[in-house]
Design a protein around this motif. Structure first.
Motif, mmCIF file in Angstrom:
data_model
loop_
_atom_site.group_PDB
_atom_site.id
_atom_site.type_symbol
_atom_site.label_atom_id
_atom_site.label_comp_id
_atom_site.label_asym_id
_atom_site.label_seq_id
_atom_site.Cartn_x
_atom_site.Cartn_y
_atom_site.Cartn_z
ATOM 1 N N ALA A 334 0.848 -1.180 0.000
ATOM 2 C CA ALA A 334 0.000 0.000 0.000
ATOM 3 C C ALA A 334 0.885 1.231 0.000
ATOM 4 C CB ALA A 334 -0.931 -0.003 1.216
ATOM 5 N N SER A 335 0.294 2.337 -0.397
ATOM 6 C CA SER A 335 1.038 3.585 -0.357
ATOM 7 C C SER A 335 1.268 3.988 1.088
ATOM 8 C CB SER A 335 0.257 4.669 -1.102
ATOM 9 O OG SER A 335 -0.974 4.937 -0.441
ATOM 10 N N MET A 336 2.244 4.858 1.307
ATOM 11 C CA MET A 336 2.516 5.321 2.651
ATOM 12 C C MET A 336 1.312 6.045 3.232
ATOM 13 S SD MET A 336 4.480 5.343 5.202
ATOM 14 C CE MET A 336 5.935 4.605 4.447
ATOM 15 N N GLN A 337 0.569 6.731 2.399
ATOM 16 C CA GLN A 337 -0.629 7.427 2.880
ATOM 17 C C GLN A 337 -1.650 6.438 3.429
ATOM 18 O OE1 GLN A 337 -2.526 9.806 -0.122
ATOM 19 N NE2 GLN A 337 -4.158 10.527 1.232
ATOM 20 N N THR A 338 -1.842 5.315 2.717
ATOM 21 C CA THR A 338 -2.773 4.298 3.185
ATOM 22 C C THR A 338 -2.288 3.664 4.476
ATOM 23 O OG1 THR A 338 -3.476 3.831 0.922
ATOM 24 C CG2 THR A 338 -3.932 2.153 2.575
ATOM 25 N N LYS A 339 -0.992 3.361 4.554
ATOM 26 C CA LYS A 339 -0.449 2.751 5.763
ATOM 27 C C LYS A 339 -0.591 3.668 6.970
ATOM 28 C CE LYS A 339 2.917 -0.162 3.368
ATOM 29 N NZ LYS A 339 4.351 -0.479 3.170
ATOM 30 N N LEU A 340 -0.310 4.955 6.766
ATOM 31 C CA LEU A 340 -0.452 5.898 7.869
ATOM 32 C C LEU A 340 -1.913 6.045 8.276
ATOM 33 C CD1 LEU A 340 2.091 8.666 6.790
ATOM 34 C CD2 LEU A 340 2.365 6.961 8.611
ATOM 35 N N GLY A 341 -2.812 5.904 7.322
ATOM 36 C CA GLY A 341 -4.232 5.997 7.628
ATOM 37 C C GLY A 341 -4.730 4.876 8.516
ATOM 38 N N LEU A 342 -3.995 3.753 8.529
ATOM 39 C CA LEU A 342 -4.397 2.618 9.362
ATOM 40 C C LEU A 342 -4.236 2.891 10.851
ATOM 41 C CD1 LEU A 342 -2.924 -0.367 7.307
ATOM 42 C CD2 LEU A 342 -5.321 0.293 7.525
ATOM 43 N N VAL A 343 -3.630 4.019 11.202
ATOM 44 C CA VAL A 343 -3.509 4.358 12.618
ATOM 45 C C VAL A 343 -4.891 4.487 13.256
ATOM 46 C CG1 VAL A 343 -3.474 6.858 12.290
ATOM 47 C CG2 VAL A 343 -2.265 5.846 14.236
ATOM 48 N N GLN A 344 -5.905 4.822 12.465
ATOM 49 C CA GLN A 344 -7.269 4.892 12.989
ATOM 50 C C GLN A 344 -7.744 3.524 13.460
ATOM 51 O OE1 GLN A 344 -9.990 7.097 10.405
ATOM 52 N NE2 GLN A 344 -8.250 7.962 9.314
ATOM 53 N N MET A 345 -7.266 2.460 12.775
ATOM 54 C CA MET A 345 -7.623 1.109 13.218
ATOM 55 C C MET A 345 -6.954 0.783 14.543
ATOM 56 S SD MET A 345 -9.552 0.397 10.716
ATOM 57 C CE MET A 345 -9.897 -1.347 10.950
ATOM 58 N N VAL A 346 -5.767 1.327 14.767
ATOM 59 C CA VAL A 346 -5.089 1.128 16.054
ATOM 60 C C VAL A 346 -5.843 1.856 17.149
ATOM 61 C CG1 VAL A 346 -2.915 1.425 17.312
ATOM 62 C CG2 VAL A 346 -2.881 0.872 14.876
ATOM 63 N N ASP A 347 -6.305 3.083 16.866
ATOM 64 C CA ASP A 347 -7.044 3.863 17.867
ATOM 65 C C ASP A 347 -8.322 3.164 18.307
ATOM 66 O OD1 ASP A 347 -5.115 5.770 17.694
ATOM 67 O OD2 ASP A 347 -6.225 7.079 16.318
ATOM 68 N N ARG A 348 -8.905 2.384 17.407
ATOM 69 C CA ARG A 348 -10.175 1.724 17.712
ATOM 70 C C ARG A 348 -10.005 0.274 18.143
ATOM 71 N NH1 ARG A 348 -10.823 5.859 14.598
ATOM 72 N NH2 ARG A 348 -12.812 6.974 14.406
ATOM 73 N N GLY A 349 -8.777 -0.169 18.319
ATOM 74 C CA GLY A 349 -8.527 -1.517 18.801
ATOM 75 C C GLY A 349 -8.626 -2.596 17.753
ATOM 76 N N ALA A 350 -8.825 -2.222 16.475
ATOM 77 C CA ALA A 350 -8.913 -3.221 15.411
ATOM 78 C C ALA A 350 -7.544 -3.774 15.056
ATOM 79 C CB ALA A 350 -9.571 -2.616 14.172
ATOM 80 N N LEU A 351 -6.495 -2.982 15.248
ATOM 81 C CA LEU A 351 -5.111 -3.412 15.052
ATOM 82 C C LEU A 351 -4.326 -3.115 16.321
ATOM 83 C CD1 LEU A 351 -4.159 -2.120 11.451
ATOM 84 C CD2 LEU A 351 -4.485 -4.498 12.139
ATOM 85 N N THR A 352 -3.392 -3.992 16.656
ATOM 86 C CA THR A 352 -2.485 -3.689 17.757
ATOM 87 C C THR A 352 -1.358 -2.799 17.224
ATOM 88 O OG1 THR A 352 -1.066 -5.595 17.373
ATOM 89 C CG2 THR A 352 -2.989 -5.929 18.806
ATOM 90 N N PRO A 353 -0.703 -2.066 18.092
ATOM 91 C CA PRO A 353 0.408 -1.228 17.619
ATOM 92 C C PRO A 353 1.483 -2.010 16.872
ATOM 93 C CG PRO A 353 -0.239 -0.562 19.826
ATOM 94 C CD PRO A 353 -1.021 -1.803 19.511
ATOM 95 N N ASN A 354 1.787 -3.211 17.345
ATOM 96 C CA ASN A 354 2.835 -3.993 16.670
ATOM 97 C C ASN A 354 2.382 -4.487 15.309
ATOM 98 O OD1 ASN A 354 4.863 -3.657 18.531
ATOM 99 N ND2 ASN A 354 4.473 -5.577 19.607
ATOM 100 N N GLU A 355 1.093 -4.808 15.159
ATOM 101 C CA GLU A 355 0.598 -5.202 13.841
ATOM 102 C C GLU A 355 0.732 -4.034 12.859
ATOM 103 O OE1 GLU A 355 -2.807 -8.537 14.974
ATOM 104 O OE2 GLU A 355 -3.315 -6.402 14.938
ATOM 105 N N TRP A 356 0.421 -2.851 13.325
ATOM 106 C CA TRP A 356 0.567 -1.672 12.469
ATOM 107 C C TRP A 356 2.030 -1.406 12.154
ATOM 108 C CZ3 TRP A 356 1.630 3.775 14.029
ATOM 109 C CH2 TRP A 356 1.452 4.666 12.967
ATOM 110 N N ARG A 357 2.913 -1.565 13.126
ATOM 111 C CA ARG A 357 4.342 -1.342 12.902
ATOM 112 C C ARG A 357 4.897 -2.372 11.915
ATOM 113 N NH1 ARG A 357 7.116 1.927 16.395
ATOM 114 N NH2 ARG A 357 9.016 0.694 16.112
ATOM 115 N N ARG A 358 4.364 -3.573 11.952
ATOM 116 C CA ARG A 358 4.829 -4.579 11.001
ATOM 117 C C ARG A 358 4.458 -4.191 9.575
ATOM 118 N NH1 ARG A 358 3.407 -10.909 11.691
ATOM 119 N NH2 ARG A 358 1.321 -10.015 11.794
ATOM 120 N N ILE A 359 3.285 -3.587 9.389
ATOM 121 C CA ILE A 359 2.891 -3.097 8.063
ATOM 122 C C ILE A 359 3.850 -2.023 7.585
ATOM 123 C CG2 ILE A 359 1.077 -1.849 6.812
ATOM 124 C CD1 ILE A 359 -0.955 -3.266 8.598
#
Length: 391
Positions: A334-359
């Protein structure tokens, strides 16, 4: 009549499939020419690399609780299936064989307690499905080295594609590809011959007297050795009174396939393996990769998950929530913009911080495996208000 209906006859039933020339009584791998094609390798490489990057995990889900890799022996088995290769290369080779033959086989080697200890990809030249008199299905392999191997089907992980014509095996690719590969081969050969002939200078030796065929051949060989070899650095040919020398070029038109014809043949190969030029050359954008992932990677990953689960666990173990999952997080393109946008999923508990960092291809952090939630995104109660908030 399928092999399932024959089980009750209590007689050994044999099924075979032939892969090289026709669908019939044998399963047989391609003779090697398919994998030697640079076009075919380019077509199957993206999928093999993507499957190799999948992360194999043992999941145990009981009473709403999810455990990841709870059994050390299974985690090590998935990471290090045998002494010859690690998990990534194991999955990559498995995906390559599936694409070439529509069938790939893995032997499960169990320890004294019956637990899976090692996994080996079976280098099968032929395979037979045998239904024994007791009703159990066995597989008989003739290995590429000539040896025979017979295993119960319960100890064979069988990955297949284009599963339609046979009860056990995937449909062979050979017949569908035979004519197309001949077109590609003929096209390549015609180009090679045209290039060779267009650059090849022939000499005409006009002998001034009648010679015997042997003497004529000897004079030609001497002329070639002395004046046409690389050792003749002067580039000068002396006058020889025995014959006159005339250089000739081939003026005939050599057939070279039109560029459009070649392009169409290559596109047909790509279409057969369900890739396009952007995927092959890794110039795809985010949407192209997502489409390819959904069409090709995800179905094979799901089949591998189901087959590994079926063969590595008993029905009782599966009943307790044990399964094998091939996680595709590391495949995220994904583009960097899309990856950075996934931080909203971290805020809502859908992704853990480490899952987002792995992306983002970043290392994990302590405590990053726990889901978090912003205070303004609390759980909504039945009255439509956030729990803990004002009513």
């Amino acid at each position: 009549m399928s092999w399932i209906s024959r089980i009750f006859n209590r007689q050994q039933t044999v099924m075979r499939v032939k892969l090289i020339t026709e669908h019939g009584s044998w399963y047989r791998t391609w003779d090697g020419s398919l994998y030697k094609s640079d076009i075919v390798r380019a077509a199957i490489r993206p999928k093999a690399k993507a499957i190799g990057k999948l992360t194999a995990m043992h999941i145990r889900e009981t009473a709403g609780q999810i455990q990841i890799n709870p059994e050390p022996y299974l985690r090590l088995l998935l990471e290090d299936p045998n002494p010859y290769c690690g998990g990534q290369m194991f999955r990559e080779r498995l995906a390559t064989l599936v694409q070439l033959n529509n069938n790939a086989f893995v032997q499960i080697v169990r320890d004294e307690e019956g637990l899976p200890a090692q996994l080996y990809i079976i280098p099968a030249a032929t395979a037979e499905a045998l239904v024994k008199p007791d009703g159990r299905l066995w597989m008989k392999f003739q290995l590429t080295g000539g040896k025979l191997l017979e295993l119960p089907y319960s100890d064979v992980i069988h990955i297949r594609d284009e599963y339609a014509e046979n009860d056990v095996f995937g449909a062979p690719k050979a017949e569908a590809l035979k004519q197309l590969m001949e077109v590609i081969s003929a096209s390549d050969q015609s180009i090679v011959q045209a290039v060779k002939r267009s650059a090849f200078i022939r000499w005409l030796l006009k002998f001034k007297q009648q010679l015997k065929p042997g003497d004529m051949r000897r004079n030609v060989e001497e002329f070639s050795e002395q004046y046409l070899s690389l050792e003749n650095e002067t580039g000068i040919l002396p006058q020889d009174g025995r014959f006159d020398v005339e250089p000739l070029r081939d003026t005939g038109q050599q057939y070279v396939p039109p560029t459009q014809m070649q392009k169409q043949a290559v596109e047909r190969i790509y279409s057969f393996f369900r890739v396009n030029e952007a995927i092959v050359k890794a110039t795809y954008d985010e949407n192209e990769w997502l489409a390819y992932f959904e069409a090709e990677i995800a179905p094979l990953a799901q089949q591998m998950s189901e087959e590994f689960t079926r063969k590595l666990f008993t029905r009782r173990e599966r009943g307790f929530g044990n399964r094998i999952v091939f996680d595709a997080t590391s495949l995220t393109f994904a583009s960097m913009q899309t990856k950075l946008g996934l931080v909203q999923m971290v805020d809502r508990g859908a992704l853990t911080p480490n899952e987002w960092r792995r992306i983002l291809n970043l290392p994990p952090i302590p405590g990053g495996d726990q889901p978090i939630r912003r205070l303004d995104t609390d759980v909504v109660d039945s009255n439509g208000a956030a729990e803990g908030g004002e009513n």
